[in-house]
Design a protein around this motif. Sequence first.
Motif, short mmCIF file in Angstrom:
data_model
loop_
_atom_site.label_atom_id
_atom_site.label_comp_id
_atom_site.label_asym_id
_atom_site.label_seq_id
_atom_site.Cartn_x
_atom_site.Cartn_y
_atom_site.Cartn_z
N ASN A 16 -0.66 22.49 -7.18
CA ASN A 16 -0.01 22.91 -8.43
C ASN A 16 0.04 21.80 -9.47
OD1 ASN A 16 1.84 21.19 -7.29
ND2 ASN A 16 3.48 22.70 -7.07
N GLY A 17 -0.66 20.68 -9.22
CA GLY A 17 -0.69 19.60 -10.19
C GLY A 17 0.42 18.59 -10.03
N GLN A 18 1.34 18.82 -9.12
CA GLN A 18 2.46 17.91 -8.92
C GLN A 18 2.04 16.75 -8.02
OE1 GLN A 18 5.89 19.86 -7.34
NE2 GLN A 18 7.11 18.00 -7.21
N GLN A 19 2.49 15.56 -8.39
CA GLN A 19 2.18 14.35 -7.62
C GLN A 19 3.42 13.92 -6.85
OE1 GLN A 19 -0.25 11.18 -9.45
NE2 GLN A 19 1.38 9.77 -8.91
N VAL A 20 3.28 13.77 -5.53
CA VAL A 20 4.43 13.42 -4.69
C VAL A 20 4.07 12.22 -3.83
CG1 VAL A 20 5.32 15.78 -4.60
CG2 VAL A 20 3.70 15.02 -2.87
N GLY A 21 5.09 11.39 -3.59
CA GLY A 21 4.92 10.25 -2.72
C GLY A 21 5.03 10.65 -1.26
N VAL A 22 4.23 10.02 -0.41
CA VAL A 22 4.18 10.37 1.01
C VAL A 22 4.69 9.24 1.87
CG1 VAL A 22 2.71 11.15 2.89
CG2 VAL A 22 2.23 11.90 0.56
N GLY A 23 4.26 8.02 1.61
CA GLY A 23 4.66 6.90 2.45
C GLY A 23 4.18 5.58 1.87
N ALA A 24 4.51 4.50 2.57
CA ALA A 24 4.13 3.16 2.12
C ALA A 24 4.15 2.22 3.31
CB ALA A 24 5.08 2.67 1.03
N ARG A 25 3.39 1.14 3.19
CA ARG A 25 3.43 0.07 4.15
C ARG A 25 2.86 -1.19 3.49
NH1 ARG A 25 -0.11 -0.09 9.31
NH2 ARG A 25 0.70 -2.20 9.12
N ILE B 291 0.86 -1.19 0.00
CA ILE B 291 0.00 0.00 0.00
C ILE B 291 0.90 1.23 0.00
CG2 ILE B 291 -1.80 1.28 1.20
CD1 ILE B 291 -1.30 -2.28 2.23
N HIS B 292 0.79 2.07 -1.04
CA HIS B 292 1.55 3.32 -1.14
C HIS B 292 0.59 4.50 -1.04
CE1 HIS B 292 5.52 1.76 -3.09
NE2 HIS B 292 5.11 1.01 -2.09
N LEU B 293 1.14 5.64 -0.66
CA LEU B 293 0.34 6.85 -0.49
C LEU B 293 0.94 7.99 -1.31
CD1 LEU B 293 -1.92 8.47 0.90
CD2 LEU B 293 -0.36 8.85 2.82
N TYR B 294 0.11 8.62 -2.16
CA TYR B 294 0.53 9.76 -2.97
C TYR B 294 -0.47 10.90 -2.79
CZ TYR B 294 3.94 6.93 -5.54
OH TYR B 294 5.01 6.15 -5.87
N TYR B 295 0.07 12.14 -2.89
CA TYR B 295 -0.79 13.33 -2.88
C TYR B 295 -0.69 14.02 -4.23
CZ TYR B 295 -1.07 13.05 2.25
OH TYR B 295 -1.30 12.65 3.54
N LEU B 296 -1.82 14.43 -4.77
CA LEU B 296 -1.84 15.31 -5.93
C LEU B 296 -2.02 16.73 -5.40
CD1 LEU B 296 -1.82 15.54 -9.01
CD2 LEU B 296 -4.30 15.34 -8.98
N LEU B 297 -0.93 17.54 -5.51
CA LEU B 297 -0.90 18.86 -4.88
C LEU B 297 -1.71 19.88 -5.67
CD1 LEU B 297 2.86 18.95 -3.85
CD2 LEU B 297 0.91 18.05 -2.58
#
Length: 593
Positions: free
Chosen positions: A421-430, A413-419
């Motif tokens: 400004n349109g940029q997608q960044v990774g936040v965490g995983a488990r 399970i991974h976690l991403y945010y779509l900010l």
Amino acid sequence: MKKNFYNHQEQRFSIRKYTFGAASVLIGCVLFLGVQNAAADDQLAQVSSEGNISVQPTEQKNAESPTDQKTKEGSAVTIDSAAQSAVVKEENMSNNALKPASSETLTAKTAAEYAEAKTSHNVAKNPTKEKTNLALADVKEASNTAKDKTVKTAQNVQLQAKKAQVQLKKQTVQKSPAQPSLAPRGNYVFKKRTAVKNEPKESSPNQFFFDAGQKVYYDKLLENDGYQWLSYISYSGVRRYAPIFATKTTSAAANKEIKNSLSSQGTYHFTKQTDVKNEPKVSSPTQFSFYKGDQVYYDKVLNADNHQWLSYISYSGIRRYVLIGESAAPAKPSAIKVSGKITIQNKSSQQFDVVISEVSSNQGLRTVLVPVWSEENGQDDLIWYRANKQKDNHYKVTVKIKDHKNSTGQYNIHLYYLLGNGQQVGVGARSTTVEAPKKDNRARLNLPARGSYTFTKEVSVKNEPKMSSATQFTFKSGERINYDKVLENDGYQWISYISYSGIRRYIPLLSASAPKPRKQSQSLSPTINLPLQGTYRFTKRVGVKNEAKAGSPDLFSFNKGDSVYYDKVLKTDGHQWISYISYSGIRRYIIIA
């Protein structure tokens, strides 16, 4: 004018005097015709055998007589021809008083003394000529001095330009770092945080990022837009591009920010063709161009998209942006700060919930994305879930195992945010582990999903499928009910129906945790040797059922001495049965042993 003295005529010539002065006329003539051909450049060449000194210009091969000088136009001598003829004649008239004793060629020293004496004589005789010659000499000296200064200045400028060019070359030469040697395809481990794009262009928007240490399998290498790119096809089928090395080199001088030489507003003169756009973006379409020599009045200077721009409002009221160079040190955007905590809840062999708490972002937040896949068979079951925001500001996703091909084992399970400004960044995983469903050997009644059930013992009726729920009433053995639902809960198998009052009722039938009862061995009850079909005479009272089950209710009975024609003999549920079809077409079953 002429004067007659005793039949001797003497001609005298002079320069006409105007109100603005004779010297002014001569100086004007000298400046107009040029001093480079003035008679002051003449040098002493030779002395005639009769004692006359001949003066020859350096630019003329043959000496010219006073008469030739008077009639020839465009002579190198800049004095008026009439005035020059008068001066030469007066010199000839006084030559007899200055003749040397010898007619031989004069030495340089003698010639110099003779020239000096002659000059003194001429000065005493004609002071006007002296002033004229002095004025001409001053003009020539000033001209020669200016010429020398101009030559020296030009030489100094050329020398300084060469030095500046050499210095610029020294500044602009920079050693580019060695380009990494990579195989045409393979695994690549990122050395730093790297943006991933959908096009091999620096101006293409970032889709997401790989952090240092992460690895990707690529199948393509290319160079474009000043970078070396690796490319791969994502699981969603989209080809991605990641820049791994900058192949373009920039000079130190080019990296200096241009705005140091520009005011906040003013007139800009273009030195080359320059594009004009409606947005300060390199990718924005070009509306038109300015060419070398054009100029524009701007009211704004800004840095955007790693370039410096000047801006102005056109006559149509549209703000235009002109790209004038790269920014040496573009302003660094504020560091992205995001956080989120992943929790797994309500996990079973059928599904589990992913809850995201402590969600924060300093760049705004559009969407919370949760990609989930199992380790079994790679990422062939990858699904990108869009998390739903809950009332407590948490985000939640329900993952059903059947949507992932019923795979068991480890799930990522991974976690991403779509900010914003349109940029997608990774936040965490488990990760979490899903156990395979265990085989259930618990006792169950084989009941259809809905139907009619006859009770074989007294049972309780409840309003919830829980043994702790209060009993509302009971059914006695032999009573019958129509049910519409079969379920398991609280360790029991239940049937359920809706009462006439509209309340759903629940009835426990069998404890699911109890061991499944063994079928009685056929040897436990004696069997009767009967033909497959025939007539059977009863030796005791027996019940008649619609199913070959001991628990099935009796519909009616045969008494001792009654007989029936049967067409089937069978053994089931621990008993021996005979069966026949009644006149109503219903098959009946009778226990005989």
